[in-house]
Design an enzyme around this catalytic site. Structure first.
Site, PDB file in Angstrom:
ATOM      1  N   HIS A  31       0.850  -1.184   0.000  1.00 33.89           N
ATOM      2  CA  HIS A  31       0.000   0.000   0.000  1.00 33.89           C
ATOM      3  C   HIS A  31       0.889   1.239   0.000  1.00 33.89           C
ATOM      4  CE1 HIS A  31       1.088   0.125   4.214  1.00 33.89           C
ATOM      5  NE2 HIS A  31       0.442  -0.997   4.481  1.00 33.89           N
ATOM      6  N   GLY A  33       1.868   3.108   2.260  1.00 30.74           N
ATOM      7  CA  GLY A  33       2.889   3.114   3.304  1.00 30.74           C
ATOM      8  C   GLY A  33       4.162   2.437   2.830  1.00 30.74           C
ATOM      9  N   HIS A  34       4.015   1.287   2.154  1.00 27.30           N
ATOM     10  CA  HIS A  34       5.189   0.586   1.621  1.00 27.30           C
ATOM     11  C   HIS A  34       5.849   1.381   0.483  1.00 27.30           C
ATOM     12  CE1 HIS A  34       2.669  -2.937   3.082  1.00 27.30           C
ATOM     13  NE2 HIS A  34       3.797  -3.102   3.741  1.00 27.30           N
ATOM     14  N   GLY A 145       9.419   1.134   9.191  1.00 24.07           N
ATOM     15  CA  GLY A 145       8.480   2.206   9.463  1.00 24.07           C
ATOM     16  C   GLY A 145       8.369   2.594  10.929  1.00 24.07           C
ATOM     17  N   GLU A 146       8.197   3.883  11.173  1.00 25.02           N
ATOM     18  CA  GLU A 146       7.989   4.382  12.526  1.00 25.02           C
ATOM     19  C   GLU A 146       6.603   4.020  13.066  1.00 25.02           C
ATOM     20  OE1 GLU A 146       8.860   8.546  12.379  1.00 25.02           O
ATOM     21  OE2 GLU A 146      11.023   8.226  12.520  1.00 25.02           O
ATOM     22  N   GLN A 151       8.992  -2.418  16.792  1.00 22.03           N
ATOM     23  CA  GLN A 151       9.687  -3.278  15.839  1.00 22.03           C
ATOM     24  C   GLN A 151      10.927  -2.597  15.280  1.00 22.03           C
ATOM     25  OE1 GLN A 151       7.704  -5.741  12.584  1.00 22.03           O
ATOM     26  NE2 GLN A 151       8.412  -3.991  11.392  1.00 22.03           N
ATOM     27  N   SER A 184      -2.134  -2.530   6.171  1.00 20.89           N
ATOM     28  CA  SER A 184      -2.815  -3.592   5.430  1.00 20.89           C
ATOM     29  C   SER A 184      -4.073  -4.048   6.156  1.00 20.89           C
ATOM     30  CB  SER A 184      -1.868  -4.785   5.243  1.00 20.89           C
ATOM     31  OG  SER A 184      -0.732  -4.415   4.494  1.00 20.89           O
ATOM     32  N   ARG A 185      -4.051  -3.989   7.473  1.00 23.86           N
ATOM     33  CA  ARG A 185      -5.188  -4.466   8.263  1.00 23.86           C
ATOM     34  C   ARG A 185      -6.386  -3.521   8.227  1.00 23.86           C
ATOM     35  NH1 ARG A 185      -0.624  -6.677  11.058  1.00 23.86           N
ATOM     36  NH2 ARG A 185      -0.899  -8.920  11.360  1.00 23.86           N
TER      37      ARG A 185
END
Length: 278
Positions: A31, A33-34, A145-146, A151, A184-185
């Site tokens: 998406h 974001g990626h 990603g922030e 993570q 994605s969720r």
């Protein structure tokens, strides 16, 4: 763009690469974001590699592995559209072969709090698969990603503790116009749930405004997060945290900066988000 399916071929191709190599690692379900990662990293490296691997070891028994919204053809098209040179898209058997002892990686001290408590084993799976990708692709740079701040910190620890020397580049959270962090969720949300999901950013914004006005009590800031979330009946709060930006331990008092972090279930979607208070 070349799609590579095996670790052996990826290593062979990597040996022939010249200049700096950048990696954008994904589970799929590409998406905006990626693609923001690709857009940032593409000008910073000579060769851009994407990875496409829905890693089962970072999903718990009752999580959404089987429903995760990945579509390989669409994902590959997005990689190509955004200037990716190679995509490493292995099978589970290729990443975790029976005849190879893939080391299980300790995600370190930052994995023992927040999502580490709520999703037992999740960060073990993340650290192990990222280490595996790093060992196969040998990138010089990699983006994370922030939005997944905990993570990101664990991957920085992995890189530092193992002396990998990779330039880990944080990518700012990409948001929809109403503030919802792109994920994605989000595709799991019904229209009503999608509207309700904006409560996460509203809560974070209230905490940020209070911090900017001088509030430094961790307890008060956490109360503000929880109070805003309580106004949305569809929101099931897992945690509302005001934590140290490096250790992710809860803060009683914010000296200089902190991170406000949320994990909230809305319908079938578990959403996380955070905002830096500085």
């Amino acid at each position: 763009m070349q799609v590579i399916r095996t670790a052996a071929e990826m290593r062979e191709v990597r040996r022939g690469m010249t200049g700096s190599v950048g990696l954008v690692a994904t589970l799929g379900g590409i998406h905006i974001g990626h693609t923001a990662h690709m857009n940032v990293l593409r000008p910073m490296c000579d060769v851009l590699v994407g990875s496409l691997f829905l890693n089962p070891t970072q999903f718990g028994d009752n999580e959404d592995l089987s429903k995760y919204p990945a579509n390989e053809d669409a994902d590959l098209a997005e990689f190509e559209k955004h200037g990716t040179d190679y995509v490493f898209a292995p099978s589970v058997g290729e990443m975790y072969p029976d005849d190879e002892d893939v080391p299980q990686i300790d995600p370190g001290p930052y994995a023992k709090l927040l999502d580490g408590v709520r999703r037992p084993g999740h960060f073990d799976g993340v650290a192990t698969v990222v280490n595996r990708l790093f060992s196969i692709i040998s990138p010089d740079k990699a983006t994370f990603g922030e939005k997944d701040a905990q993570q990101l910190r664990i991957i920085q620890y992995l890189n530092d503790s193992r002396g990998l020397g990779i330039d880990i580049i944080p990518i700012a959270t990409v948001r929809e116009d109403d503030g919802l962090a792109v994920s994605s969720r989000n595709t799991y949300l019904s229209p009503e749930e999608r509207e309700a999901a904006t409560i996460l950013f509203k809560a974070l914004t209230v905490a940020k405004l209070s911090f900017d006005s001088g509030e430094r009590s961790g307890e008060v800031l956490r109360f503000m997060l929880s109070s805003v979330l309580a106004g949305e009946s569809l929101a099931e709060v897992e945690y509302a945290s005001i934590a140290d930006v490096d250790t992710f331990e809860e803060l009683d008092y914010v000296e200089h900066s902190a991170r406000a972090l949320l994990a909230v279930k809305i319908g079938n979607a578990r959403l996380i988000d955070n905002l830096l208070l500085a």
